[in-house]
Design a protein around this motif. Structure first.
Motif, mmCIF file in Angstrom:
data_model
loop_
_atom_site.group_PDB
_atom_site.id
_atom_site.type_symbol
_atom_site.label_atom_id
_atom_site.label_comp_id
_atom_site.label_asym_id
_atom_site.label_seq_id
_atom_site.Cartn_x
_atom_site.Cartn_y
_atom_site.Cartn_z
ATOM 1 N N ASP A 145 -17.313 35.181 -5.945
ATOM 2 C CA ASP A 145 -17.707 33.835 -5.523
ATOM 3 C C ASP A 145 -16.664 32.780 -5.918
ATOM 4 N N TRP A 146 -15.388 33.183 -5.990
ATOM 5 C CA TRP A 146 -14.324 32.262 -6.391
ATOM 6 C C TRP A 146 -14.107 31.192 -5.321
ATOM 7 N N ILE A 147 -13.998 29.935 -5.782
ATOM 8 C CA ILE A 147 -13.687 28.836 -4.873
ATOM 9 C C ILE A 147 -12.481 28.084 -5.414
ATOM 10 N N LEU A 148 -11.680 27.557 -4.503
ATOM 11 C CA LEU A 148 -10.520 26.769 -4.892
ATOM 12 C C LEU A 148 -10.995 25.390 -5.318
ATOM 13 N N VAL A 149 -10.666 24.996 -6.556
ATOM 14 C CA VAL A 149 -11.096 23.683 -7.052
ATOM 15 C C VAL A 149 -9.925 22.743 -7.314
ATOM 16 N N TYR A 150 -8.684 23.284 -7.308
ATOM 17 C CA TYR A 150 -7.528 22.442 -7.598
ATOM 18 C C TYR A 150 -6.259 23.142 -7.133
ATOM 19 N N SER A 151 -5.319 22.360 -6.619
ATOM 20 C CA SER A 151 -4.003 22.918 -6.296
ATOM 21 C C SER A 151 -2.950 21.821 -6.341
ATOM 22 N N GLU A 152 -1.733 22.223 -6.647
ATOM 23 C CA GLU A 152 -0.565 21.342 -6.628
ATOM 24 C C GLU A 152 0.514 22.060 -5.843
ATOM 25 N N ALA A 153 1.241 21.332 -4.986
ATOM 26 C CA ALA A 153 2.307 21.920 -4.178
ATOM 27 C C ALA A 153 3.664 21.694 -4.840
ATOM 28 N N PHE A 154 4.542 22.687 -4.706
ATOM 29 C CA PHE A 154 5.893 22.633 -5.266
ATOM 30 C C PHE A 154 6.880 23.183 -4.239
ATOM 31 N N SER A 155 8.128 22.786 -4.370
ATOM 32 C CA SER A 155 9.146 23.247 -3.427
ATOM 33 C C SER A 155 9.765 24.582 -3.838
ATOM 34 N N SER A 156 9.509 25.029 -5.067
ATOM 35 C CA SER A 156 10.056 26.322 -5.505
ATOM 36 C C SER A 156 9.001 27.123 -6.254
ATOM 37 N N ARG A 157 9.159 28.443 -6.168
ATOM 38 C CA ARG A 157 8.248 29.338 -6.886
ATOM 39 C C ARG A 157 8.333 29.086 -8.396
ATOM 40 N N GLU A 158 9.540 28.864 -8.883
ATOM 41 C CA GLU A 158 9.727 28.647 -10.325
ATOM 42 C C GLU A 158 8.972 27.412 -10.812
ATOM 43 N N ASP A 159 8.983 26.342 -10.024
ATOM 44 C CA ASP A 159 8.240 25.137 -10.415
ATOM 45 C C ASP A 159 6.739 25.403 -10.448
ATOM 46 N N ALA A 160 6.234 26.128 -9.458
ATOM 47 C CA ALA A 160 4.804 26.462 -9.421
ATOM 48 C C ALA A 160 4.434 27.346 -10.609
ATOM 49 N N ARG A 161 5.278 28.328 -10.908
ATOM 50 C CA ARG A 161 5.032 29.226 -12.034
ATOM 51 C C ARG A 161 5.079 28.462 -13.361
ATOM 52 N N SER A 162 6.029 27.553 -13.487
ATOM 53 C CA SER A 162 6.136 26.752 -14.708
ATOM 54 C C SER A 162 4.885 25.916 -14.926
ATOM 55 N N ARG A 163 4.364 25.328 -13.841
ATOM 56 C CA ARG A 163 3.149 24.523 -13.952
ATOM 57 C C ARG A 163 1.963 25.402 -14.342
ATOM 58 N N GLU A 164 1.887 26.601 -13.766
ATOM 59 C CA GLU A 164 0.817 27.540 -14.134
ATOM 60 C C GLU A 164 0.857 27.814 -15.635
ATOM 61 N N PHE A 165 2.026 28.133 -16.148
ATOM 62 C CA PHE A 165 2.150 28.440 -17.579
ATOM 63 C C PHE A 165 1.860 27.219 -18.446
ATOM 64 N N GLU A 166 2.240 26.036 -17.964
ATOM 65 C CA GLU A 166 1.957 24.804 -18.699
ATOM 66 C C GLU A 166 0.451 24.603 -18.851
ATOM 67 N N ILE A 167 -0.292 24.837 -17.778
ATOM 68 C CA ILE A 167 -1.757 24.699 -17.826
ATOM 69 C C ILE A 167 -2.352 25.771 -18.737
#
Length: 82
Positions: free
Chosen positions: A44-66
Motif C-alpha cells: 500500500d505504498w504511496i508517494l508522499v514527497y519527491s524532489e527533482a535533480f539533474s543528475s543521479r549523484e545529486d538525487a543519491r546525495s539528497r537521499e543519503f542526507e535525508i
C-alpha cells in the motif's frame, strides 16, 4: 534526464521509505509488487514527497542526507512543507 529523491509511505506498516530513481511511477509499482526487500512487507505504498535533480549523484546525495538524519520528524516536516 531528471532523477528524483522520493519518500513513500505505507499506512499498514506506518513506515516511510526514502530512495532515488529516474522513473517515479515505475519505481512505485516495483515497491508495491514486493520487488524491494524492505518494502515487500506491504503493498500500500504511496508517494508522499519527491524532489527533482539533474543528475543521479545529486538525487543519491539528497537521499543519503535525508537518511543520515534518522528522523521521522524531519521526514514529516519535509512532507508538510511541500
Amino acid at each position: 534526464m531528471e532523477y528524483f529523491c522520493y519518500i513513500i509511505y505505507s499506512e499498514r506498516l506506518d513506515k516511510y521509505y526514502v530512495g532515488h530513481t529516474e522513473d517515479l511511477n515505475t519505481r512505485l509499482k516495483q515497491h508495491n509488487l514486493g520487488i524491494s526487500t524492505f518494502t515487500s512487507k506491504a503493498d500500500d505504498w504511496i508517494l508522499v514527497y519527491s524532489e527533482a535533480f539533474s543528475s543521479r549523484e545529486d538525487a543519491r546525495s539528497r537521499e543519503f542526507e535525508i537518511k543520515k538524519k534518522k528522523s521521522r520528524k524531519y521526514i514529516e516536516w519535509l512532507i508538510a512543507a511541500k
